[in-house]
Design a protein around this motif. Structure first.
Motif, PDB file in Angstrom:
ATOM      1  N   ILE A  20       0.830  -1.211   0.000  1.00  0.00           N
ATOM      2  CA  ILE A  20       0.000   0.000   0.000  1.00  0.00           C
ATOM      3  C   ILE A  20       0.864   1.261   0.000  1.00  0.00           C
ATOM      4  O   ILE A  20       0.420   2.333   0.398  1.00  0.00           O
ATOM      5  N   ARG A  21       2.088   1.130  -0.486  1.00  0.00           N
ATOM      6  CA  ARG A  21       2.994   2.275  -0.583  1.00  0.00           C
ATOM      7  C   ARG A  21       2.700   3.027  -1.881  1.00  0.00           C
ATOM      8  O   ARG A  21       3.427   2.972  -2.868  1.00  0.00           O
ATOM      9  N   ILE A  22       1.587   3.743  -1.889  1.00  0.00           N
ATOM     10  CA  ILE A  22       1.090   4.415  -3.091  1.00  0.00           C
ATOM     11  C   ILE A  22       0.684   5.839  -2.725  1.00  0.00           C
ATOM     12  O   ILE A  22      -0.076   6.050  -1.770  1.00  0.00           O
ATOM     13  N   GLY A  23       1.179   6.800  -3.489  1.00  0.00           N
ATOM     14  CA  GLY A  23       0.951   8.199  -3.151  1.00  0.00           C
ATOM     15  C   GLY A  23      -0.146   8.878  -3.938  1.00  0.00           C
ATOM     16  O   GLY A  23      -0.555   9.994  -3.594  1.00  0.00           O
ATOM     17  N   ASN A  24      -0.653   8.203  -4.984  1.00  0.00           N
ATOM     18  CA  ASN A  24      -1.707   8.810  -5.806  1.00  0.00           C
ATOM     19  C   ASN A  24      -2.639   7.701  -6.298  1.00  0.00           C
ATOM     20  O   ASN A  24      -2.540   7.254  -7.441  1.00  0.00           O
ATOM     21  N   PRO A  25      -3.558   7.236  -5.455  1.00  0.00           N
ATOM     22  CA  PRO A  25      -4.397   6.071  -5.774  1.00  0.00           C
ATOM     23  C   PRO A  25      -5.235   6.252  -7.030  1.00  0.00           C
ATOM     24  O   PRO A  25      -5.863   7.304  -7.230  1.00  0.00           O
ATOM     25  N   ALA A  26      -5.274   5.223  -7.855  1.00  0.00           N
ATOM     26  CA  ALA A  26      -6.050   5.275  -9.093  1.00  0.00           C
ATOM     27  C   ALA A  26      -7.545   5.358  -8.812  1.00  0.00           C
ATOM     28  O   ALA A  26      -8.298   5.968  -9.567  1.00  0.00           O
ATOM     29  N   SER A  27      -7.979   4.745  -7.725  1.00  0.00           N
ATOM     30  CA  SER A  27      -9.416   4.719  -7.396  1.00  0.00           C
ATOM     31  C   SER A  27      -9.752   5.656  -6.235  1.00  0.00           C
ATOM     32  O   SER A  27     -10.626   5.368  -5.423  1.00  0.00           O
ATOM     33  N   TRP A  28      -9.059   6.754  -6.158  1.00  0.00           N
ATOM     34  CA  TRP A  28      -9.210   7.734  -5.072  1.00  0.00           C
ATOM     35  C   TRP A  28     -10.667   8.175  -4.921  1.00  0.00           C
ATOM     36  O   TRP A  28     -11.259   8.075  -3.845  1.00  0.00           O
ATOM     37  N   GLU A  29     -11.260   8.676  -5.989  1.00  0.00           N
ATOM     38  CA  GLU A  29     -12.611   9.237  -5.911  1.00  0.00           C
ATOM     39  C   GLU A  29     -13.643   8.189  -5.509  1.00  0.00           C
ATOM     40  O   GLU A  29     -14.538   8.462  -4.693  1.00  0.00           O
ATOM     41  N   SER A  30     -13.537   6.994  -6.061  1.00  0.00           N
ATOM     42  CA  SER A  30     -14.522   5.957  -5.737  1.00  0.00           C
ATOM     43  C   SER A  30     -14.346   5.454  -4.309  1.00  0.00           C
ATOM     44  O   SER A  30     -15.323   5.042  -3.667  1.00  0.00           O
ATOM     45  N   ALA A  31     -13.122   5.504  -3.785  1.00  0.00           N
ATOM     46  CA  ALA A  31     -12.899   5.120  -2.393  1.00  0.00           C
ATOM     47  C   ALA A  31     -13.559   6.116  -1.449  1.00  0.00           C
ATOM     48  O   ALA A  31     -14.201   5.747  -0.458  1.00  0.00           O
ATOM     49  N   VAL A  32     -13.407   7.397  -1.755  1.00  0.00           N
ATOM     50  CA  VAL A  32     -14.052   8.441  -0.946  1.00  0.00           C
ATOM     51  C   VAL A  32     -15.567   8.286  -1.021  1.00  0.00           C
ATOM     52  O   VAL A  32     -16.279   8.443  -0.014  1.00  0.00           O
ATOM     53  N   LYS A  33     -16.064   7.955  -2.192  1.00  0.00           N
ATOM     54  CA  LYS A  33     -17.502   7.752  -2.361  1.00  0.00           C
ATOM     55  C   LYS A  33     -17.990   6.575  -1.515  1.00  0.00           C
ATOM     56  O   LYS A  33     -19.050   6.650  -0.878  1.00  0.00           O
ATOM     57  N   ALA A  34     -17.217   5.498  -1.478  1.00  0.00           N
ATOM     58  CA  ALA A  34     -17.580   4.337  -0.657  1.00  0.00           C
ATOM     59  C   ALA A  34     -17.635   4.712   0.815  1.00  0.00           C
ATOM     60  O   ALA A  34     -18.550   4.316   1.546  1.00  0.00           O
ATOM     61  N   LYS A  35     -16.653   5.488   1.244  1.00  0.00           N
ATOM     62  CA  LYS A  35     -16.636   5.954   2.634  1.00  0.00           C
ATOM     63  C   LYS A  35     -17.867   6.786   2.937  1.00  0.00           C
ATOM     64  O   LYS A  35     -18.563   6.564   3.947  1.00  0.00           O
ATOM     65  N   GLU A  36     -18.158   7.750   2.076  1.00  0.00           N
ATOM     66  CA  GLU A  36     -19.261   8.681   2.331  1.00  0.00           C
ATOM     67  C   GLU A  36     -20.620   7.991   2.244  1.00  0.00           C
ATOM     68  O   GLU A  36     -21.493   8.219   3.091  1.00  0.00           O
ATOM     69  N   GLU A  37     -20.816   7.171   1.227  1.00  0.00           N
ATOM     70  CA  GLU A  37     -22.107   6.493   1.069  1.00  0.00           C
ATOM     71  C   GLU A  37     -22.389   5.527   2.210  1.00  0.00           C
ATOM     72  O   GLU A  37     -23.539   5.341   2.614  1.00  0.00           O
ATOM     73  N   SER A  38     -21.341   4.901   2.739  1.00  0.00           N
ATOM     74  CA  SER A  38     -21.530   3.882   3.775  1.00  0.00           C
ATOM     75  C   SER A  38     -21.535   4.462   5.183  1.00  0.00           C
ATOM     76  O   SER A  38     -21.871   3.758   6.143  1.00  0.00           O
ATOM     77  N   GLY A  39     -21.133   5.719   5.303  1.00  0.00           N
ATOM     78  CA  GLY A  39     -21.017   6.308   6.634  1.00  0.00           C
ATOM     79  C   GLY A  39     -19.789   5.822   7.369  1.00  0.00           C
ATOM     80  O   GLY A  39     -19.738   5.848   8.604  1.00  0.00           O
ATOM     81  N   GLY A  40     -18.779   5.409   6.612  1.00  0.00           N
ATOM     82  CA  GLY A  40     -17.557   4.896   7.203  1.00  0.00           C
ATOM     83  C   GLY A  40     -16.464   5.936   7.308  1.00  0.00           C
ATOM     84  O   GLY A  40     -16.732   7.142   7.374  1.00  0.00           O
ATOM     85  N   VAL A  41     -15.211   5.464   7.282  1.00  0.00           N
ATOM     86  CA  VAL A  41     -14.064   6.371   7.397  1.00  0.00           C
ATOM     87  C   VAL A  41     -12.934   5.885   6.493  1.00  0.00           C
ATOM     88  O   VAL A  41     -12.879   4.717   6.123  1.00  0.00           O
ATOM     89  N   ILE A  42     -12.055   6.798   6.145  1.00  0.00           N
ATOM     90  CA  ILE A  42     -10.740   6.434   5.625  1.00  0.00           C
ATOM     91  C   ILE A  42      -9.739   7.177   6.488  1.00  0.00           C
ATOM     92  O   ILE A  42      -9.722   8.400   6.529  1.00  0.00           O
ATOM     93  N   SER A  43      -8.949   6.404   7.214  1.00  0.00           N
ATOM     94  CA  SER A  43      -8.008   6.983   8.160  1.00  0.00           C
ATOM     95  C   SER A  43      -6.635   6.346   7.932  1.00  0.00           C
ATOM     96  O   SER A  43      -6.409   5.688   6.918  1.00  0.00           O
ATOM     97  N   SER A  44      -5.720   6.551   8.868  1.00  0.00           N
ATOM     98  CA  SER A  44      -4.372   6.016   8.686  1.00  0.00           C
ATOM     99  C   SER A  44      -3.883   5.325   9.945  1.00  0.00           C
ATOM    100  O   SER A  44      -4.380   5.577  11.055  1.00  0.00           O
ATOM    101  N   VAL A  45      -2.917   4.450   9.758  1.00  0.00           N
ATOM    102  CA  VAL A  45      -2.256   3.748  10.865  1.00  0.00           C
ATOM    103  C   VAL A  45      -0.749   3.847  10.634  1.00  0.00           C
ATOM    104  O   VAL A  45      -0.278   3.854   9.499  1.00  0.00           O
ATOM    105  N   THR A  46      -0.005   3.938  11.705  1.00  0.00           N
ATOM    106  CA  THR A  46       1.446   4.060  11.604  1.00  0.00           C
ATOM    107  C   THR A  46       2.080   2.712  11.302  1.00  0.00           C
ATOM    108  O   THR A  46       1.461   1.655  11.486  1.00  0.00           O
ATOM    109  N   ASP A  47       3.332   2.728  10.879  1.00  0.00           N
ATOM    110  CA  ASP A  47       4.050   1.476  10.654  1.00  0.00           C
ATOM    111  C   ASP A  47       4.141   0.658  11.937  1.00  0.00           C
ATOM    112  O   ASP A  47       4.039  -0.573  11.912  1.00  0.00           O
TER     113      ASP A  47
END
Length: 358
Positions: free
Chosen positions: A253-280
């Motif tokens: 997951i070492r990717i700085g510009n995801p190809a499916s960025w917009e659809s991932a945000v849409k999945a988060k928003e439509e589902s009422g979920g989150v996209i967050s981060s975790v440290t190494d």
């Protein structure tokens, strides 16, 4: 520890892969040659320790049990099948590892040439070995994944004979959505929460699509909250901007510009979920926990889903599924870095008894 496994809801003598199993949900016809390695039907493992910690019903969807050891096989079977239908002789992809292994395997099965572009020095050796042994032509570039993907896009745009099989290929997403179908078919219900690592963001996009399609057709009666987690050093969606030089131990997951960025945000928003981060550190803690406490060995990127769960509050009694995207042997160097190799002792009973304190 003995795993508790949920049995399949539909008895089947022989599994024919996700395309045949979910044919009515996929964009294929009788003219589509199905290129399969028997992917799918991966274990849904009840995680006792995690369930106890979170006071929830937690399951691990172990995609490392796919033929090449990762979830990529779900999408690749369909992408290569459609490429074969269209008469393509060459497939190409940019990869941090798992895509290259899967593309190379399915291309070999179809009798196609596979070309892989990888970032120099930024691919786990287990995955590189797979791509090479399957016969792919692997080129290391002096750049990162995002640069490799841009070149791959250009190759696809400039030649009708070349098919791009990264997740920008819509058939990849179509195949990967079958993971959601399997979870519902196996569990007999929809989880309340679906935790998943996010790199190029195709997988969270695909699972959300699958959940929605079962809901649309009345097969299920609810939808989960989609909980996506990026590595902190490669978290462009969380930060809201492209990360030029992503860094994380979780190479997948070492990717700085995801190809499916917009659809991932849409999945988060439509589902009422989150996209967050975790440290190494959080990823590695979850990685070790899964092996030691749940007896499941996954690659570091996979553990991002569980790392996310461990730092997230869920209501008591919730049903939670964490997707583990790849097998631990995909990245043996990461495993070796987390263990101490035992010193040799004399080959005598007394020496062994002394070591064991007997």
């Amino acid at each position: 520890m003995v795993h508790e496994m949920i049995g399949p809801s539909r008895e089947r003598m022989l599994w024919h892969g996700v395309v045949e199993e979910y044919r009515s949900f996929l964009p294929i016809t009788d003219k589509t040659p199905v290129i399969t390695l028997g992917e799918g039907r991966t274990p849904l493992i009840h995680a006792r320790e995690l369930s106890s910690i979170k006071s929830a019903d937690v399951y691990l969807k172990y995609e490392g049990a796919n033929p090449t050891g990762s979830f990529k096989d779900r999408g690749m079977t369909l992408a290569i099948s459609k490429a074969a239908e269209e008469g393509s002789q060459t497939v190409v992809c940019a990869s941090t590892g798992n895509t290259s292994a899967s593309a190379a395997a399915y291309a070999a099965k179809a009798g196609m040439t596979c070309v892989v572009l990888i970032p120099e020095g930024y691919i786990a050796l287990g995955k590189l070995a797979q791509a090479l042994i399957y016969g792919a032509k692997v080129l290391q570039i002096k750049g990162n994944f995002d640069q490799a993907l841009q070149i791959v896009r250009e190759l696809g745009d400039n030649s009708e004979k070349v098919t791009v099989v990264n997740s920008i290929n819509p058939y990849r997403i179509e195949g990967q959505k079958t993971g959601a179908f399997e979870i519902i078919d196996t569990l007999g219900r929809v989880p309340d929460y679906h935790f998943i690592p996010v790199g190029n963001a195709g997988n969270i996009t695909a699972y959300w699509k699958g959940y929605k399609e079962y809901f649309r057709d009345g097969i299920s009666s609810s939808l989960p909250k989609m909980m996506g987690f990026q590595a902190a050093g490669a978290a462009p969606i969380v930060l809201g901007h492209v990360v030029e030089h992503p860094e994380t131990i979780a190479t997948a997951i070492r990717i700085g510009n995801p190809a499916s960025w917009e659809s991932a945000v849409k999945a988060k928003e439509e589902s009422g979920g989150v996209i967050s981060s975790v440290t190494d550190n959080e990823i590695l803690e979850a990685y070790r926990f899964l092996a030691a406490k749940e007896s499941v060995f996954c690659e570091p990127a996979s553990a991002a889903s569980v790392a996310g769960l461990l730092k997230t509050s869920v209501p008591p009694g919730s049903t939670v599924v964490c997707v583990l995207t790849g097998h631990g042997l995909k990245d043996p160097d990461a495993a070796i870095s987390q263990i101490s190799v035992p010193d040799a002792v004399d080959a005598t009973y007394d020496a062994i008894a002394k070591e064991l304190g007997i």
